[in-house]
Design an enzyme around this catalytic site. Structure first.
Site, PDB file in Angstrom:
ATOM      1  N   ASN A 103       0.856  -1.187   0.000  1.00  0.00           N
ATOM      2  CA  ASN A 103       0.000   0.000   0.000  1.00  0.00           C
ATOM      3  C   ASN A 103       0.890   1.234   0.000  1.00  0.00           C
ATOM      4  O   ASN A 103       1.463   1.607   1.016  1.00  0.00           O
ATOM      5  CB  ASN A 103      -0.912   0.008   1.219  1.00  0.00           C
ATOM      6  CG  ASN A 103      -1.796   1.247   1.252  1.00  0.00           C
ATOM      7  OD1 ASN A 103      -2.087   1.826   0.217  1.00  0.00           O
ATOM      8  ND2 ASN A 103      -2.188   1.659   2.449  1.00  0.00           N
ATOM      9  N   ILE A 104       1.040   1.862  -1.154  1.00  0.00           N
ATOM     10  CA  ILE A 104       1.875   3.050  -1.290  1.00  0.00           C
ATOM     11  C   ILE A 104       0.950   4.261  -1.290  1.00  0.00           C
ATOM     12  O   ILE A 104       0.144   4.419  -2.213  1.00  0.00           O
ATOM     13  CB  ILE A 104       2.705   3.007  -2.584  1.00  0.00           C
ATOM     14  CG1 ILE A 104       3.531   1.723  -2.644  1.00  0.00           C
ATOM     15  CG2 ILE A 104       3.609   4.230  -2.684  1.00  0.00           C
ATOM     16  CD1 ILE A 104       4.172   1.463  -3.984  1.00  0.00           C
ATOM     17  N   CYS A 106      15.563   4.449   1.280  1.00  0.00           N
ATOM     18  CA  CYS A 106      14.689   3.640   2.139  1.00  0.00           C
ATOM     19  C   CYS A 106      15.600   2.615   2.798  1.00  0.00           C
ATOM     20  O   CYS A 106      16.655   2.989   3.317  1.00  0.00           O
ATOM     21  CB  CYS A 106      13.546   3.020   1.326  1.00  0.00           C
ATOM     22  SG  CYS A 106      14.053   2.147  -0.175  1.00  0.00           S
TER      23      CYS A 106
END
Length: 213
Positions: free
Chosen positions: A123-124, A148
């Site tokens: 889920n971005i 990241c």
């Protein structure tokens, strides 16, 4: 293993424009050394700064870089970039050693916590990527590095959406994403980039080298 890093000027090819960009070329040679040879090399390097880039480090554009999570061994290298900002795309707290490095070098941290779920539960959040892009587009934050954990998925999505703002065709955007994600490439990431709506960001200036004529 011996790693040598040197700065060189080269052309980056993007459609009709070929601006000069500074890139890091890494030459890696793997040798089997005896314990005495390792000790000798260690003695020779004692007191010298070794410039070791973070995992998956690369230049995105003038003043914009990407990588995996920087370790203390990478700090000397990062100092050579003269960073003003770091965009951190993970929700976990930034390590104390990294915060001290930022403080001592006057670097500002922008954290946009995106969970690193695996498919099919990825889920971005659009809004988070949009806010991170605003930081990337503001030249007052340059030089900036985006990272990241591994510099593959979350970083790849942000860079991919940035490329759409630069009017890259999707095949080129996906080629770049896959170079970093390799066997870990996710269809969901590429679908997110494909569907990402850049219309709300088009009013912002994009003063990047590859768009200059």
């Amino acid at each position: 293993m011996q790693v040598a890093a040197e700065l060189q000027h080269t052309h980056t090819h993007h459609h009709q424009d070929t601006p000069m960009c500074r890139q890091i070329q890494l030459t890696i040679s793997d040798h089997t050394l005896s314990h005495s040879a390792v000790d000798a090399v260690s003695d020779q390097l004692d007191g010298e700064d070794l410039f070791i880039p973070p995992l998956n480090f690369a230049m995105v554009d003038n003043g914009i870089f990407r990588s995996g999570f920087p370790e203390p061994a990478n700090f000397a290298f990062l100092q050579t970039l003269g960073l003003r900002s770091i965009i951190y795309l993970c929700p976990e707290p930034y390590p104390e050693a990294n915060l001290e490095f930022l403080k001592s070098n006057g670097i500002k941290l922008y954290q946009f916590g995106i969970e690193g779920h695996k498919e099919p539960f990825v889920n971005i959040p659009d809004d988070t990527i949009r806010e991170a892009l605003k930081v990337v587009l503001d030249v007052r934050n340059h030089p900036v590095i985006i990272h990241c954990k591994r510099g593959k998925h979350r970083t790849g999505c942000l860079v991919g959406c940035y490329r759409k703002l630069q009017k890259w065709c999707l095949s080129s955007v996906f080629d770049e994403y896959q170079r970093f994600a390799a066997a870990k490439a996710r269809v969901s990431d590429q679908r997110f980039v494909e569907l990402f709506d850049i219309s709300s960001l088009k009013h912002l200036p994009i003063p990047f080298s590859c768009l200059k004529r």
